[in-house]
Design a protein around this motif. Structure first.
Motif: not given
Length: 235
Positions: A95-99, A115-130, A136-138
């Motif tokens: 959404k906008d500049s947030t990826q 050991t724990y099941p997790v959802i890992v969330i990290t900012p990424v950089t998206v190059t190109g479309t589709g 790439t994780a930043s």
């Protein structure tokens, strides 16, 4: 007595104008807040909660929580298991500049060995479309990305004042998942999706309990990883 054609506004007229301008500004700001809250709610709903629901369905079906390998991602495993909705997960969320990228995995506590099941969330950089885009994780957190993280923590844990407890926590250790298109994993020309699968070439392992725990408060410009313990949280 008639008012002169060149006379200025009276104090009452100026006050009314200022009140009207104030109301318009307040309405605009409120509208922006509502739009931003809607975006953050969309993030919580899809991809985060949709990934959580799919993960629990996968556990009910297989007896295991989803995680990736060096060649196969968790979303692809869930797709193979017939879990509905995997192809519609908005990963990465843009959404906008947030990826933001989402990864389902398991993480090991260096202190207890649990050991724990997790959802890992990290900012990424998206190059190109589709489906041919590169994701790439930043791991570098912007104020906007922190806003989304805080909204998720508030929705799940009730507030975002303490990032060391609860189901949603922030660790200072950067964890960089890899991403590839589910369409490329499925290798089926009949399937078209822009959904990306996050996976790891290793099993993440950090101190989640004890004095060496890596939790911290996210700040703009710093690196780190958001962890959502969607089934059981460390104690």
């Amino acid at each position: 007595m008639k008012r002169s054609k060149n006379a200025g506004f009276t104090l009452i007229e100026l006050a009314i104008v200022l009140v009207v301008i104030g109301l318009i500004i307040a309405a605009v700001l409120k509208g922006e807040d509502l739009i931003q809250n809607a975006r953050m709610l969309n993030f919580v709903t899809n991809p985060v909660q949709k990934a959580q629901v799919a993960a629990m369905a996968y556990y009910d079906r297989t007896g295991q929580f989803p995680s990736g390998t060096t060649t196969t991602g968790a979303l692809y495993k869930m797709y193979q298991a017939g879990i509905d909705g995997v192809l519609e997960i908005n990963n990465p969320f843009i959404k906008d500049s947030t990826q933001m990228g989402v990864t389902l995995t398991t993480i090991t506590d260096n202190t207890s060995g649990a050991t724990y099941p997790v959802i890992v969330i990290t900012p990424v950089t998206v190059t190109g479309t589709g489906a041919t885009a590169t994701v790439t994780a930043s791991n570098t957190w912007t104020p906007s990305a922190i806003g989304y993280a805080s909204y998720l923590k508030s929705r799940v844990d009730g507030d975002s004042s303490n990032w060391t407890t609860g189901s949603v926590r922030f660790i200072s250790t950067p964890i960089a998942p890899l991403f590839k298109s589910l369409q490329n994993e499925i290798v089926n020309t009949a399937v078209t999706t822009n959904t990306y699968d996050g996976y790891f070439t290793y099993t993440p392992s950090v101190a989640l309990t004890g004095s060496n725990a890596k939790y911290t408060t996210p700040t703009a410009g710093t690196t780190g990883t958001l962890l959502y313990f969607y089934n059981q949280q460390p104690h």
